[in-house]
Design an enzyme around this catalytic site. Structure first.
Site, mmCIF file in Angstrom:
data_model
loop_
_atom_site.group_PDB
_atom_site.id
_atom_site.type_symbol
_atom_site.label_atom_id
_atom_site.label_comp_id
_atom_site.label_asym_id
_atom_site.label_seq_id
_atom_site.Cartn_x
_atom_site.Cartn_y
_atom_site.Cartn_z
ATOM 1 N N ASN A 84 35.043 48.274 28.878
ATOM 2 C CA ASN A 84 33.580 48.395 28.753
ATOM 3 C C ASN A 84 33.065 49.653 29.469
ATOM 4 O O ASN A 84 31.863 49.901 29.509
ATOM 5 C CB ASN A 84 32.862 47.138 29.281
ATOM 6 C CG ASN A 84 33.076 46.924 30.767
ATOM 7 O OD1 ASN A 84 33.623 47.782 31.455
ATOM 8 N ND2 ASN A 84 32.628 45.783 31.257
ATOM 9 N N LEU A 85 33.973 50.423 30.041
ATOM 10 C CA LEU A 85 33.668 51.692 30.722
ATOM 11 C C LEU A 85 32.707 51.514 31.901
ATOM 12 O O LEU A 85 32.068 52.472 32.326
ATOM 13 C CB LEU A 85 33.134 52.745 29.728
ATOM 14 C CG LEU A 85 34.113 53.127 28.593
ATOM 15 C CD1 LEU A 85 33.487 54.197 27.683
ATOM 16 C CD2 LEU A 85 35.437 53.643 29.136
ATOM 17 N N SER A 168 47.023 40.005 42.484
ATOM 18 C CA SER A 168 46.792 40.725 43.732
ATOM 19 C C SER A 168 47.397 39.981 44.916
ATOM 20 O O SER A 168 47.480 38.743 44.916
ATOM 21 C CB SER A 168 45.281 40.834 43.949
ATOM 22 O OG SER A 168 45.005 41.214 45.266
ATOM 23 N N TYR A 192 37.497 37.231 45.446
ATOM 24 C CA TYR A 192 38.356 38.086 44.627
ATOM 25 C C TYR A 192 39.752 37.440 44.497
ATOM 26 O O TYR A 192 40.267 37.229 43.391
ATOM 27 C CB TYR A 192 38.445 39.485 45.255
ATOM 28 C CG TYR A 192 39.512 40.340 44.645
ATOM 29 C CD1 TYR A 192 39.453 40.688 43.301
ATOM 30 C CD2 TYR A 192 40.610 40.784 45.396
ATOM 31 C CE1 TYR A 192 40.460 41.470 42.715
ATOM 32 C CE2 TYR A 192 41.607 41.557 44.826
ATOM 33 C CZ TYR A 192 41.529 41.890 43.488
ATOM 34 O OH TYR A 192 42.519 42.645 42.920
ATOM 35 N N LYS A 196 41.755 35.640 41.188
ATOM 36 C CA LYS A 196 43.067 36.096 40.713
ATOM 37 C C LYS A 196 44.046 34.915 40.683
ATOM 38 O O LYS A 196 44.828 34.769 39.752
ATOM 39 C CB LYS A 196 43.603 37.220 41.605
ATOM 40 C CG LYS A 196 42.854 38.538 41.423
ATOM 41 C CD LYS A 196 43.185 39.146 40.069
ATOM 42 C CE LYS A 196 42.386 40.362 39.725
ATOM 43 N NZ LYS A 196 42.655 40.894 38.390
#
Ligand code: UDP
Length: 374
Positions: A84-85, A168, A192, A196
Protein backbone atom coordinates in the site's frame (compact mmCIF):
# COMPACT_ATOMS: atom_id res chain seq x y z
CA UNK A 1 -1.21 -46.67 -1.30
CA UNK A 2 -0.47 -43.53 0.70
CA UNK A 3 2.48 -41.38 -0.32
CA UNK A 4 5.01 -40.01 2.21
CA UNK A 5 3.43 -36.57 2.19
CA UNK A 6 -0.03 -37.93 3.07
CA UNK A 7 1.40 -40.14 5.80
CA UNK A 8 3.19 -37.16 7.31
CA UNK A 9 0.01 -35.03 7.07
CA UNK A 10 -1.99 -37.84 8.70
CA UNK A 11 0.47 -38.14 11.57
CA UNK A 12 0.22 -34.39 12.18
CA UNK A 13 -3.58 -34.43 11.99
CA UNK A 14 -3.75 -37.25 14.55
CA UNK A 15 -1.32 -35.53 16.87
CA UNK A 16 -3.48 -32.40 16.87
CA UNK A 17 -6.93 -34.00 16.73
CA UNK A 18 -6.89 -37.23 18.68
CA UNK A 19 -10.60 -37.92 18.06
CA UNK A 20 -9.86 -40.57 15.45
CA UNK A 21 -7.45 -43.46 15.25
CA UNK A 22 -4.81 -44.78 13.00
CA UNK A 23 -4.02 -48.49 12.66
CA UNK A 24 -0.34 -49.02 12.10
CA UNK A 25 1.14 -52.31 10.99
CA UNK A 26 4.93 -52.74 11.23
CA UNK A 27 5.41 -48.99 11.20
CA UNK A 28 3.07 -48.41 8.23
CA UNK A 29 -0.40 -46.92 8.55
CA UNK A 30 -2.92 -49.40 7.14
CA UNK A 31 -6.24 -47.70 7.82
CA UNK A 32 -7.58 -44.66 9.64
CA UNK A 33 -10.86 -43.68 11.26
CA UNK A 34 -11.21 -39.91 11.04
CA UNK A 35 -13.79 -37.27 11.90
CA UNK A 36 -15.48 -36.36 8.63
CA UNK A 37 -14.19 -32.78 8.78
CA UNK A 38 -10.57 -33.90 9.14
CA UNK A 39 -11.05 -36.29 6.22
CA UNK A 40 -12.44 -33.46 4.06
CA UNK A 41 -9.50 -31.24 4.98
CA UNK A 42 -6.97 -33.92 4.08
CA UNK A 43 -8.71 -34.52 0.77
CA UNK A 44 -8.36 -30.81 0.00
CA UNK A 45 -4.74 -30.53 1.17
CA UNK A 46 -2.36 -30.26 -1.73
CA UNK A 47 1.16 -31.48 -1.24
CA UNK A 48 3.81 -28.78 -1.00
CA UNK A 49 6.49 -30.17 -3.27
CA UNK A 50 5.55 -28.41 -6.51
CA UNK A 51 8.42 -26.18 -7.64
CA UNK A 52 8.05 -22.55 -6.55
CA UNK A 53 8.46 -20.04 -9.38
CA UNK A 54 5.95 -17.26 -8.99
CA UNK A 55 5.80 -15.40 -5.70
CA UNK A 56 3.55 -12.79 -4.19
CA UNK A 57 5.51 -10.52 -1.85
CA UNK A 58 3.29 -8.44 0.42
CA UNK A 59 5.11 -5.39 1.71
CA UNK A 60 7.77 -5.90 -0.96
CA UNK A 61 8.36 -2.15 -1.34
CA UNK A 62 9.39 -1.84 2.31
CA UNK A 63 12.80 -2.14 3.91
CA UNK A 64 13.30 -5.91 4.36
CA UNK A 65 10.82 -6.71 1.58
CA UNK A 66 12.67 -4.72 -1.09
CA UNK A 67 16.05 -6.32 -0.29
CA UNK A 68 14.39 -9.74 -0.52
CA UNK A 69 12.70 -8.84 -3.83
CA UNK A 70 16.10 -7.80 -5.20
CA UNK A 71 17.52 -11.23 -4.32
CA UNK A 72 14.45 -13.10 -5.61
CA UNK A 73 14.80 -11.39 -8.99
CA UNK A 74 18.49 -12.29 -9.12
CA UNK A 75 17.48 -15.90 -8.45
CA UNK A 76 15.04 -15.73 -11.40
CA UNK A 77 11.80 -15.96 -9.46
CA UNK A 78 8.79 -14.22 -10.95
CA UNK A 79 7.78 -11.61 -8.38
CA UNK A 80 4.59 -9.64 -7.83
CA UNK A 81 4.70 -7.08 -5.02
CA UNK A 82 1.49 -6.08 -3.24
CA UNK A 83 2.07 -2.97 -1.13
CA UNK A 84 0.00 0.00 0.00
CA UNK A 85 3.16 2.18 -0.09
CA UNK A 86 2.40 3.51 3.40
CA UNK A 87 6.02 2.90 4.38
CA UNK A 88 7.37 1.50 1.11
CA UNK A 89 8.91 3.13 -1.96
CA UNK A 90 7.79 2.15 -5.41
CA UNK A 91 11.32 2.54 -6.84
CA UNK A 92 12.49 -0.11 -4.36
CA UNK A 93 10.74 -3.01 -6.14
CA UNK A 94 13.06 -2.83 -9.16
CA UNK A 95 11.82 -4.98 -12.05
CA UNK A 96 9.16 -6.76 -10.00
CA UNK A 97 5.55 -6.09 -10.88
CA UNK A 98 4.01 -3.72 -8.33
CA UNK A 99 0.32 -3.85 -7.44
CA UNK A 100 -0.58 -0.99 -5.12
CA UNK A 101 -3.20 -2.17 -2.68
CA UNK A 102 -4.05 -2.79 0.93
CA UNK A 103 -4.53 -6.14 2.66
CA UNK A 104 -7.62 -4.67 4.34
CA UNK A 105 -9.22 -4.65 0.88
CA UNK A 106 -10.60 -8.18 0.39
CA UNK A 107 -11.89 -7.40 -3.12
CA UNK A 108 -8.45 -6.24 -4.26
CA UNK A 109 -6.95 -9.45 -2.90
CA UNK A 110 -9.56 -11.60 -4.58
CA UNK A 111 -8.93 -9.84 -7.88
CA UNK A 112 -5.18 -10.30 -7.52
CA UNK A 113 -5.43 -14.02 -6.73
CA UNK A 114 -7.86 -14.56 -9.63
CA UNK A 115 -5.53 -12.79 -12.04
CA UNK A 116 -2.19 -14.24 -10.99
CA UNK A 117 -1.41 -17.84 -10.05
CA UNK A 118 1.08 -17.78 -7.20
CA UNK A 119 3.15 -20.76 -6.08
CA UNK A 120 3.94 -19.17 -2.71
CA UNK A 121 3.60 -15.99 -0.66
CA UNK A 122 6.19 -14.06 1.34
CA UNK A 123 4.27 -11.93 3.79
CA UNK A 124 6.14 -8.84 5.03
CA UNK A 125 3.35 -6.25 5.10
CA UNK A 126 2.89 -5.23 8.73
CA UNK A 127 3.28 -2.48 11.29
CA UNK A 128 6.60 -2.91 13.07
CA UNK A 129 7.28 -0.28 15.73
CA UNK A 130 7.33 -1.50 19.33
CA UNK A 131 6.70 1.92 20.85
CA UNK A 132 3.82 2.73 18.51
CA UNK A 133 2.27 -0.67 19.20
CA UNK A 134 2.13 0.10 22.92
CA UNK A 135 0.43 3.45 22.23
CA UNK A 136 -1.86 2.18 19.46
CA UNK A 137 -2.51 -1.57 19.74
CA UNK A 138 -5.63 -1.30 17.58
CA UNK A 139 -3.50 -0.49 14.55
CA UNK A 140 -1.32 -3.55 15.21
CA UNK A 141 -4.20 -5.99 15.65
CA UNK A 142 -5.82 -4.60 12.50
CA UNK A 143 -2.73 -4.61 10.27
CA UNK A 144 -0.85 -7.60 11.60
CA UNK A 145 -3.70 -9.95 12.44
CA UNK A 146 -6.96 -8.96 10.73
CA UNK A 147 -5.36 -7.95 7.42
CA UNK A 148 -3.12 -11.01 7.53
CA UNK A 149 -6.23 -13.17 7.86
CA UNK A 150 -7.58 -11.62 4.66
CA UNK A 151 -4.43 -12.78 2.92
CA UNK A 152 -4.70 -16.31 4.34
CA UNK A 153 -8.36 -16.54 3.42
CA UNK A 154 -7.56 -15.47 -0.15
CA UNK A 155 -4.87 -18.17 -0.23
CA UNK A 156 -7.28 -20.85 0.99
CA UNK A 157 -10.01 -19.74 -1.42
CA UNK A 158 -7.61 -19.81 -4.36
CA UNK A 159 -5.65 -22.97 -3.59
CA UNK A 160 -2.32 -21.31 -2.70
CA UNK A 161 -0.87 -23.25 0.21
CA UNK A 162 2.69 -22.02 0.96
CA UNK A 163 3.74 -18.93 2.89
CA UNK A 164 6.89 -17.50 4.46
CA UNK A 165 5.94 -15.14 7.29
CA UNK A 166 7.98 -12.25 8.76
CA UNK A 167 7.84 -12.93 12.46
CA UNK A 168 9.98 -11.36 15.13
CA UNK A 169 12.12 -12.00 18.20
CA UNK A 170 9.55 -9.79 19.93
CA UNK A 171 7.42 -12.95 20.31
CA UNK A 172 9.73 -14.09 23.14
CA UNK A 173 9.25 -11.04 25.36
CA UNK A 174 11.77 -11.03 28.19
CA UNK A 175 13.43 -14.42 27.58
CA UNK A 176 14.39 -16.77 30.39
CA UNK A 177 17.82 -17.26 28.84
CA UNK A 178 20.03 -16.00 26.00
CA UNK A 179 20.78 -17.02 23.30
CA UNK A 180 17.12 -17.80 22.68
CA UNK A 181 16.10 -20.95 20.84
CA UNK A 182 12.78 -21.58 19.13
CA UNK A 183 11.45 -23.69 22.01
CA UNK A 184 11.78 -20.84 24.50
CA UNK A 185 8.59 -19.69 26.15
CA UNK A 186 6.84 -16.87 24.24
CA UNK A 187 5.44 -14.11 26.47
CA UNK A 188 5.54 -10.89 24.40
CA UNK A 189 5.95 -7.63 26.30
CA UNK A 190 4.27 -5.43 23.69
CA UNK A 191 1.38 -5.58 21.19
CA UNK A 192 3.79 -5.80 18.25
CA UNK A 193 5.18 -9.11 19.56
CA UNK A 194 1.69 -10.29 20.56
CA UNK A 195 0.36 -9.79 17.04
CA UNK A 196 3.33 -11.59 15.46
CA UNK A 197 2.82 -14.53 17.82
CA UNK A 198 -0.92 -14.53 17.16
CA UNK A 199 -0.29 -14.81 13.43
CA UNK A 200 2.21 -17.65 13.89
CA UNK A 201 -0.47 -19.52 15.83
CA UNK A 202 -3.06 -18.79 13.17
CA UNK A 203 -0.66 -20.31 10.64
CA UNK A 204 -0.43 -23.46 12.72
CA UNK A 205 -4.21 -23.87 12.86
CA UNK A 206 -4.66 -22.92 9.20
CA UNK A 207 -2.09 -25.61 8.47
CA UNK A 208 -4.08 -28.27 10.26
CA UNK A 209 -7.48 -27.17 9.02
CA UNK A 210 -6.77 -25.97 5.48
CA UNK A 211 -3.42 -27.46 4.55
CA UNK A 212 -1.39 -24.24 4.56
CA UNK A 213 2.36 -24.95 4.79
CA UNK A 214 4.29 -22.15 6.46
CA UNK A 215 7.69 -21.03 7.65
CA UNK A 216 7.76 -18.22 10.20
CA UNK A 217 11.10 -16.44 10.38
CA UNK A 218 11.65 -14.76 13.73
CA UNK A 219 13.87 -11.83 12.82
CA UNK A 220 16.17 -10.34 15.38
CA UNK A 221 17.26 -6.71 14.66
CA UNK A 222 17.36 -6.10 10.93
CA UNK A 223 19.83 -3.40 9.91
CA UNK A 224 22.17 -2.50 7.06
CA UNK A 225 21.47 -1.44 3.49
CA UNK A 226 22.39 -2.14 -0.10
CA UNK A 227 23.29 1.37 -1.33
CA UNK A 228 24.71 0.05 -4.62
CA UNK A 229 21.18 -1.13 -5.53
CA UNK A 230 19.49 2.01 -4.22
CA UNK A 231 18.06 0.10 -1.27
CA UNK A 232 17.87 1.08 2.37
CA UNK A 233 15.38 2.48 4.85
CA UNK A 234 12.98 5.09 3.51
CA UNK A 235 14.66 8.37 4.48
CA UNK A 236 11.42 10.31 4.27
CA UNK A 237 10.05 8.40 7.27
CA UNK A 238 10.78 9.25 10.85
CA UNK A 239 13.34 6.73 12.07
CA UNK A 240 12.62 4.85 15.27
CA UNK A 241 15.30 2.14 15.08
CA UNK A 242 18.63 2.55 16.77
CA UNK A 243 21.18 2.38 13.94
CA UNK A 244 19.53 4.91 11.58
CA UNK A 245 19.00 7.21 14.54
CA UNK A 246 22.63 6.99 15.64
CA UNK A 247 23.70 7.72 12.06
CA UNK A 248 21.34 10.71 11.87
CA UNK A 249 23.02 12.04 15.02
CA UNK A 250 26.43 11.44 13.37
CA UNK A 251 25.25 13.42 10.35
CA UNK A 252 24.06 16.25 12.56
CA UNK A 253 20.47 15.76 11.33
CA UNK A 254 19.44 15.33 14.94
CA UNK A 255 21.04 17.00 17.94
CA UNK A 256 21.80 13.77 19.81
CA UNK A 257 20.92 10.12 20.28
CA UNK A 258 18.76 9.27 23.26
CA UNK A 259 19.82 6.08 25.00
CA UNK A 260 16.66 4.51 26.38
CA UNK A 261 17.70 3.37 29.85
CA UNK A 262 21.05 2.56 31.44
CA UNK A 263 19.74 0.49 34.32
CA UNK A 264 19.16 -2.82 32.57
CA UNK A 265 20.73 -6.02 33.81
CA UNK A 266 23.37 -6.09 31.04
CA UNK A 267 27.13 -5.52 31.03
CA UNK A 268 26.89 -1.73 30.53
CA UNK A 269 23.27 -1.24 31.62
CA UNK A 270 21.92 -0.61 28.09
CA UNK A 271 19.79 -3.02 26.06
CA UNK A 272 21.49 -5.73 24.05
CA UNK A 273 20.23 -6.79 20.62
CA UNK A 274 21.33 -9.15 17.86
CA UNK A 275 21.79 -6.96 14.77
CA UNK A 276 21.54 -8.87 11.51
CA UNK A 277 22.28 -7.56 8.03
CA UNK A 278 19.16 -7.24 5.90
CA UNK A 279 20.89 -9.18 3.09
CA UNK A 280 21.44 -12.14 5.41
CA UNK A 281 17.76 -11.93 6.27
CA UNK A 282 16.82 -11.77 2.60
CA UNK A 283 18.97 -14.85 1.97
CA UNK A 284 17.06 -16.73 4.71
CA UNK A 285 13.83 -16.11 2.75
CA UNK A 286 15.22 -17.59 -0.45
CA UNK A 287 16.30 -20.67 1.49
CA UNK A 288 12.92 -20.81 3.23
CA UNK A 289 11.21 -21.15 -0.16
CA UNK A 290 13.38 -24.16 -0.98
CA UNK A 291 12.63 -25.61 2.45
CA UNK A 292 8.89 -25.05 2.00
CA UNK A 293 8.94 -27.41 -0.98
CA UNK A 294 10.13 -30.22 1.25
CA UNK A 295 8.73 -29.55 4.71
CA UNK A 296 5.00 -29.74 5.44
CA UNK A 297 3.14 -28.02 8.26
CA UNK A 298 3.95 -24.89 10.26
CA UNK A 299 7.62 -24.37 11.12
CA UNK A 300 9.42 -21.62 13.02
CA UNK A 301 13.05 -20.43 12.79
CA UNK A 302 15.13 -17.74 14.48
CA UNK A 303 17.15 -15.52 12.16
CA UNK A 304 19.99 -13.82 14.00
CA UNK A 305 23.77 -13.92 14.29
CA UNK A 306 24.09 -15.17 17.86
CA UNK A 307 26.09 -12.03 18.76
CA UNK A 308 24.71 -9.30 20.99
CA UNK A 309 25.61 -5.58 20.96
CA UNK A 310 24.54 -3.04 23.55
CA UNK A 311 23.24 0.41 22.64
CA UNK A 312 26.53 1.95 23.82
CA UNK A 313 28.53 -0.55 21.75
CA UNK A 314 26.56 0.44 18.66
CA UNK A 315 27.27 4.11 19.34
CA UNK A 316 31.00 3.39 19.85
CA UNK A 317 31.23 1.33 16.66
CA UNK A 318 29.47 4.11 14.73
CA UNK A 319 31.89 6.77 16.06
CA UNK A 320 34.75 4.54 14.90
CA UNK A 321 33.31 3.93 11.41
CA UNK A 322 32.08 7.45 10.67
CA UNK A 323 34.87 9.35 12.43
CA UNK A 324 32.17 11.69 13.76
CA UNK A 325 31.31 12.76 17.28
CA UNK A 326 27.91 11.47 18.35
CA UNK A 327 26.30 13.41 21.21
CA UNK A 328 24.14 11.22 23.43
CA UNK A 329 21.77 11.53 26.34
CA UNK A 330 20.65 8.81 28.75
CA UNK A 331 16.87 8.94 29.11
CA UNK A 332 14.15 6.77 30.66
CA UNK A 333 13.52 3.25 29.47
CA UNK A 334 11.25 2.89 26.47
CA UNK A 335 8.07 0.98 27.41
CA UNK A 336 7.98 -2.62 26.18
CA UNK A 337 11.76 -3.08 25.70
CA UNK A 338 13.26 -6.39 26.92
CA UNK A 339 16.84 -6.13 28.28
CA UNK A 340 18.49 -8.64 25.98
CA UNK A 341 17.53 -10.54 22.83
CA UNK A 342 20.18 -12.69 21.17
CA UNK A 343 19.36 -15.51 18.77
CA UNK A 344 20.30 -19.11 18.81
CA UNK A 345 19.88 -19.77 15.09
CA UNK A 346 21.41 -23.26 14.98
CA UNK A 347 18.15 -24.71 13.67
CA UNK A 348 18.22 -22.37 10.67
CA UNK A 349 21.93 -22.98 10.08
CA UNK A 350 21.50 -26.75 10.20
CA UNK A 351 18.29 -27.06 8.19
CA UNK A 352 18.78 -24.26 5.64
CA UNK A 353 22.58 -24.34 5.29
CA UNK A 354 22.35 -20.62 6.13
CA UNK A 355 24.95 -18.55 7.91
CA UNK A 356 25.33 -14.81 8.39
CA UNK A 357 27.89 -13.36 5.96
CA UNK A 358 27.91 -9.76 7.19
CA UNK A 359 29.23 -8.49 10.51
CA UNK A 360 28.32 -5.40 12.54
CA UNK A 361 30.96 -3.33 10.73
CA UNK A 362 29.42 -4.11 7.36
CA UNK A 363 25.95 -3.32 8.76
CA UNK A 364 27.00 0.12 9.99
CA UNK A 365 29.18 0.90 6.97
CA UNK A 366 26.44 0.08 4.45
CA UNK A 367 23.88 2.08 6.44
CA UNK A 368 26.30 5.00 6.65
CA UNK A 369 26.80 4.95 2.86
CA UNK A 370 23.02 4.92 2.40
CA UNK A 371 22.24 7.63 4.92
CA UNK A 372 25.03 9.99 3.88
CA UNK A 373 23.73 10.05 0.34
CA UNK A 374 19.97 10.07 0.79
N1 UDP B 1 17.14 2.55 21.29
C1 UDP B 1 17.70 3.67 21.93
N2 UDP B 1 17.49 4.88 21.35
C2 UDP B 1 16.80 5.08 20.20
C3 UDP B 1 16.26 3.92 19.54
C4 UDP B 1 16.45 2.69 20.13
O1 UDP B 1 18.32 3.55 22.97
O2 UDP B 1 16.65 6.22 19.75
C5 UDP B 1 17.34 1.23 21.89
C6 UDP B 1 16.03 0.52 22.22
O3 UDP B 1 15.60 0.86 23.51
C7 UDP B 1 16.44 -0.94 22.08
C8 UDP B 1 17.55 -0.94 21.04
O4 UDP B 1 17.98 0.41 20.95
O5 UDP B 1 16.96 -1.40 23.28
C9 UDP B 1 17.08 -1.39 19.69
O6 UDP B 1 15.88 -0.68 19.37
P1 UDP B 1 15.24 -0.72 17.95
O7 UDP B 1 14.06 0.20 17.98
O8 UDP B 1 16.29 -0.43 16.93
O9 UDP B 1 14.80 -2.23 17.76
P2 UDP B 1 13.84 -3.19 18.63
O10 UDP B 1 14.80 -4.05 19.43
O11 UDP B 1 12.96 -2.38 19.47
O12 UDP B 1 13.11 -3.98 17.61
Amino acid sequence: MLDDQTISDLAKAFAAAPDGFLVVDSGHPTFAVLPYQVYQTLKKTKSNNKKIKKILVTGGAGYIGSHTVNLLLKEDFEVVVFDNLSTGRKEAVGDAKLVVGDLADKDALEKLFKKEKFDAIIHFAASIEVEESVANPAKYYQNNVANGLNLLDAMVANGVNRIVFSSSAAVYGEPEKNPIDEDSVCVPTNPYGETKLAFERILKWYGLAYGIHSISLRYFNAAGSMPEAGLGYDRSLKHTHLIPRVLDAALGKTAEINVFGKDYDTSDGTCVRDYIHVLDLADAHIRALAKLQKTPGANVYNVGTGLGSSVLEIIDATVEITGRMIPMKITDRRPGDPAKLVANSKKLQKEFGWKPRHDLKSIIESSWEWQKNT
